[in-house]
Each structure stands twice: as C-alpha cells, then as structure tokens.
Scaffold this motif. Structure first.
Motif, mmCIF file in Angstrom:
data_model
loop_
_atom_site.group_PDB
_atom_site.id
_atom_site.type_symbol
_atom_site.label_atom_id
_atom_site.label_comp_id
_atom_site.label_asym_id
_atom_site.label_seq_id
_atom_site.Cartn_x
_atom_site.Cartn_y
_atom_site.Cartn_z
ATOM 1 N N ILE A 116 12.980 24.127 -19.387
ATOM 2 C CA ILE A 116 12.095 25.276 -19.214
ATOM 3 C C ILE A 116 12.183 25.777 -17.780
ATOM 4 O O ILE A 116 12.082 24.996 -16.830
ATOM 5 N N GLU A 117 12.374 27.082 -17.638
ATOM 6 C CA GLU A 117 12.409 27.721 -16.324
ATOM 7 C C GLU A 117 11.221 28.668 -16.195
ATOM 8 O O GLU A 117 10.849 29.347 -17.156
ATOM 9 N N ILE A 118 10.641 28.714 -15.009
ATOM 10 C CA ILE A 118 9.481 29.562 -14.758
ATOM 11 C C ILE A 118 9.938 30.890 -14.147
ATOM 12 O O ILE A 118 10.766 30.912 -13.227
ATOM 13 N N VAL A 119 9.385 31.994 -14.637
ATOM 14 C CA VAL A 119 9.592 33.308 -14.026
ATOM 15 C C VAL A 119 8.241 34.013 -13.935
ATOM 16 O O VAL A 119 7.323 33.707 -14.698
ATOM 17 N N GLY A 120 8.139 34.949 -12.981
ATOM 18 C CA GLY A 120 6.918 35.737 -12.897
ATOM 19 C C GLY A 120 6.163 35.545 -11.598
ATOM 20 O O GLY A 120 6.632 34.903 -10.660
ATOM 21 N N GLU A 121 4.957 36.085 -11.569
ATOM 22 C CA GLU A 121 4.208 36.232 -10.327
ATOM 23 C C GLU A 121 3.303 35.047 -9.991
ATOM 24 O O GLU A 121 2.959 34.843 -8.831
ATOM 25 N N SER A 122 2.909 34.263 -10.984
ATOM 26 C CA SER A 122 1.923 33.214 -10.728
ATOM 27 C C SER A 122 2.506 31.833 -11.012
ATOM 28 O O SER A 122 3.670 31.579 -10.699
ATOM 29 N N GLU A 123 1.725 30.946 -11.621
ATOM 30 C CA GLU A 123 2.110 29.540 -11.761
ATOM 31 C C GLU A 123 1.943 29.038 -13.184
ATOM 32 O O GLU A 123 1.255 29.650 -14.007
ATOM 33 N N VAL A 124 2.577 27.905 -13.439
ATOM 34 C CA VAL A 124 2.472 27.205 -14.716
ATOM 35 C C VAL A 124 1.997 25.786 -14.436
ATOM 36 O O VAL A 124 2.510 25.114 -13.543
ATOM 37 N N ILE A 125 1.011 25.334 -15.184
ATOM 38 C CA ILE A 125 0.476 23.979 -15.055
ATOM 39 C C ILE A 125 1.012 23.135 -16.209
ATOM 40 O O ILE A 125 0.977 23.561 -17.372
ATOM 41 N N VAL A 126 1.498 21.936 -15.889
ATOM 42 C CA VAL A 126 2.010 21.021 -16.914
ATOM 43 C C VAL A 126 1.245 19.696 -16.810
ATOM 44 O O VAL A 126 1.166 19.107 -15.728
ATOM 45 N N VAL A 127 0.671 19.257 -17.916
ATOM 46 C CA VAL A 127 -0.026 17.969 -17.967
ATOM 47 C C VAL A 127 0.559 17.146 -19.109
ATOM 48 O O VAL A 127 0.871 17.678 -20.178
ATOM 49 N N LYS A 128 0.713 15.845 -18.888
ATOM 50 C CA LYS A 128 1.308 14.987 -19.910
ATOM 51 C C LYS A 128 0.964 13.521 -19.650
ATOM 52 O O LYS A 128 0.406 13.173 -18.611
ATOM 53 N N LYS A 129 1.323 12.706 -20.614
ATOM 54 C CA LYS A 129 1.188 11.254 -20.550
ATOM 55 C C LYS A 129 -0.236 10.794 -20.210
ATOM 56 O O LYS A 129 -0.451 10.021 -19.275
ATOM 57 N N PRO A 130 -1.234 11.237 -20.994
ATOM 58 C CA PRO A 130 -2.584 10.709 -20.760
ATOM 59 C C PRO A 130 -2.642 9.228 -21.150
ATOM 60 O O PRO A 130 -2.101 8.824 -22.173
ATOM 61 N N LYS A 131 -3.296 8.434 -20.304
ATOM 62 C CA LYS A 131 -3.408 7.001 -20.570
ATOM 63 C C LYS A 131 -4.867 6.581 -20.497
ATOM 64 O O LYS A 131 -5.655 7.142 -19.737
ATOM 65 N N GLY A 132 -5.191 5.574 -21.288
ATOM 66 C CA GLY A 132 -6.553 5.048 -21.272
ATOM 67 C C GLY A 132 -7.577 6.014 -21.805
ATOM 68 O O GLY A 132 -8.674 6.152 -21.236
ATOM 69 N N ILE A 133 -7.257 6.683 -22.904
ATOM 70 C CA ILE A 133 -8.226 7.605 -23.512
ATOM 71 C C ILE A 133 -9.328 6.801 -24.192
ATOM 72 O O ILE A 133 -9.062 5.934 -25.025
ATOM 73 N N VAL B 103 2.502 21.469 -10.955
ATOM 74 C CA VAL B 103 2.351 22.918 -10.821
ATOM 75 C C VAL B 103 3.715 23.507 -10.474
ATOM 76 O O VAL B 103 4.361 23.053 -9.529
ATOM 77 N N TYR B 104 4.147 24.486 -11.256
ATOM 78 C CA TYR B 104 5.462 25.100 -11.044
ATOM 79 C C TYR B 104 5.297 26.594 -10.810
ATOM 80 O O TYR B 104 4.343 27.221 -11.292
ATOM 81 N N ASN B 105 6.260 27.180 -10.088
ATOM 82 C CA ASN B 105 6.297 28.638 -9.950
ATOM 83 C C ASN B 105 7.732 29.134 -10.099
ATOM 84 O O ASN B 105 8.625 28.359 -10.435
ATOM 85 N N GLU B 106 7.938 30.397 -9.849
ATOM 86 C CA GLU B 106 9.191 31.061 -10.222
ATOM 87 C C GLU B 106 10.438 30.340 -9.695
ATOM 88 O O GLU B 106 10.501 29.945 -8.536
ATOM 89 N N GLY B 107 11.399 30.184 -10.598
ATOM 90 C CA GLY B 107 12.668 29.576 -10.251
ATOM 91 C C GLY B 107 12.726 28.082 -10.484
ATOM 92 O O GLY B 107 13.812 27.505 -10.541
ATOM 93 N N GLN B 108 11.571 27.433 -10.603
ATOM 94 C CA GLN B 108 11.555 25.997 -10.824
ATOM 95 C C GLN B 108 11.750 25.690 -12.300
ATOM 96 O O GLN B 108 11.447 26.502 -13.188
ATOM 97 N N LYS B 109 12.244 24.477 -12.581
ATOM 98 C CA LYS B 109 12.549 24.069 -13.938
ATOM 99 C C LYS B 109 11.997 22.672 -14.210
ATOM 100 O O LYS B 109 11.800 21.890 -13.278
ATOM 101 N N PHE B 110 11.754 22.380 -15.485
ATOM 102 C CA PHE B 110 11.396 21.029 -15.887
ATOM 103 C C PHE B 110 11.878 20.803 -17.320
ATOM 104 O O PHE B 110 12.173 21.745 -18.059
ATOM 105 N N LYS B 111 11.945 19.545 -17.690
ATOM 106 C CA LYS B 111 12.443 19.161 -19.015
ATOM 107 C C LYS B 111 11.285 18.832 -19.946
ATOM 108 O O LYS B 111 10.240 18.322 -19.517
#
Length: 220
Positions: free
Chosen positions: A175-192, A210-218
């Motif tokens: 996934i690649e981010i484009v645009g003016e603001s940011e994207v929040i990614v949350v994962k792997k909750p433990k001890g629910i 927290v990611y912004n334009e041009g950054q990527k994650f899997k």
C-alpha cells in the motif's frame, strides 16, 4: 449507488476525470430492477476504472450483494481494472465493512464515545482487500474509537484509517499513500480483555503507525 444524489455525484466526478482522460465516462446507477441487466453488467466488467462515490456504504452493498454486479466488479478487478472509491467507496473494499452504526446505541454519531465489544456493526463488503478494516474521514472526525472497536472484533485484521484528501494505492500486498494528509495503521492487538461493565474493553498493547504521501507498507 452510495449517494442520495447520484446525478450530482456523477457530474462532479465526471468533471474531474475529464481532465485526466479522453475515454468515455458513464454513470451506472444500478437498482434492484437493473441489477441483472446483462448489457449494463458487461459494461461494468469491461471498464478500465470503476469509481464508487461517497454516501452510505450500506446503501451500495444492499444493491450489489449477491447480484451479477458483485461478480462483474470482481471480474474487472481480476482482469486488471482499477477499482477505486471515496468515503463510502473506500469502506466497501473490505470483507468486513463498517456500516457506521453502533449496536449499543440507537442514534448515529460520526465517532464512537468509547471502545466497547459487541458494539461495532459490520456487514459484507466487496472483499477486494483481505484482512483489512478501512475507516475514512479518519483524522477529521477522530474515529480512533471506531477503528479500535473493529480490531477488538477482528484482532487478526489490520485497521487502516484514511484521512480526507488522502488515498491508498493498493498493489497486491503493498500500500502506498498519496494525498494531502495522513493514514493511521493499527494492528496486532494483544491482551484483549472484555469487562461485563457496559461492554468496556482493555487492550494491553498494539502496533500503531502514521504514514503520509510517498510512504509504503505491507499488508498480510
């Protein structure tokens, strides 16, 4: 089909797309009477770009689910077409789609007041992106509680909050981010842990980025 004003939505987006391409741009506003129309579904399946407007994602899926429209969108995707959307059009990309409603509240609010289990209402989406929960207008409407509630219900998924004027470009598992603001990614909750008091929940740890334009994650 997400919008209460489909003609206005079409005119607005058509003006934007006409600046980018000379290809024909048409509106397909299916309903229960046209959902099985072969000519319209063939047009949908052969489109190079399918863009889903904002509005109400449940309204969209109520028309599309278990119809040839659903099949045509998936066939177009498998053939290499780009499937895109804004707001509700982003929410529908998931297997488990956030409707925006709360099971424990009768009145709709743009965000959740707290994080509770068995509160988030989800339904079947298009399922084009697997193991992901997408929320939208994220920073603008402070929807952290809603996305964390989703991770309580689907702890093996990745929660992605897309802010306004910002987008994800999904290519396979990247996934690649484009645009003016940011994207929040949350994962792997433990001890629910789930409390009997008002369905409250605790999470001992989780990963957040927290990611912004041009950054990527899997994704998985």
């Amino acid at each position: 089909m997400s919008s209460e004003e489909p003609d206005s939505a079409y005119i607005y987006f058509k003006k934007q797309f006409e600046k980018l391409t000379s290809n024909p741009i048409i509106m397909l506003n299916f309903d229960k009477t046209t959902a099985t129309n072969k000519v319209l579904n063939d047009s949908l399946q052969n489109a190079k770009l399918i863009f889903i407007s904002g509005g109400d994602q449940s309204r969209f899926m109520n028309v599309v689910k278990n119809t040839p429209i659903y099949t045509a969108i998936h066939q177009a995707y498998e053939n290499g077409s780009t499937i895109a959307g804004t707001s509700a059009g982003a929410a529908v990309m998931c297997e488990h789609m956030i409707t925006g409603n709360q099971k424990l509240e009768t009145k709709y609010t743009e965000t959740f007041n707290n994080i509770r289990y068995d509160n988030l209402e989800t339904t079947t989406g298009l399922g084009l992106v697997k193991n992901v929960i997408i929320d939208q207008h994220f920073l603008k409407r402070s929807r952290y509680n809603r996305l964390l509630s989703a991770l309580v219900e689907f702890p093996t998924h990745i929660g992605i909050g897309i802010d306004e004027s910002t987008a994800l470009i999904v290519r396979d598992k990247e996934i690649e981010i484009v645009g003016e603001s940011e994207v929040i990614v949350v994962k792997k909750p433990k001890g629910i842990a789930k409390s009997k008091k008002e369905n409250l929940v605790s999470i001992k740890s989780l990963e957040m980025a927290v990611y912004n334009e041009g950054q990527k994650f899997k994704i998985q």
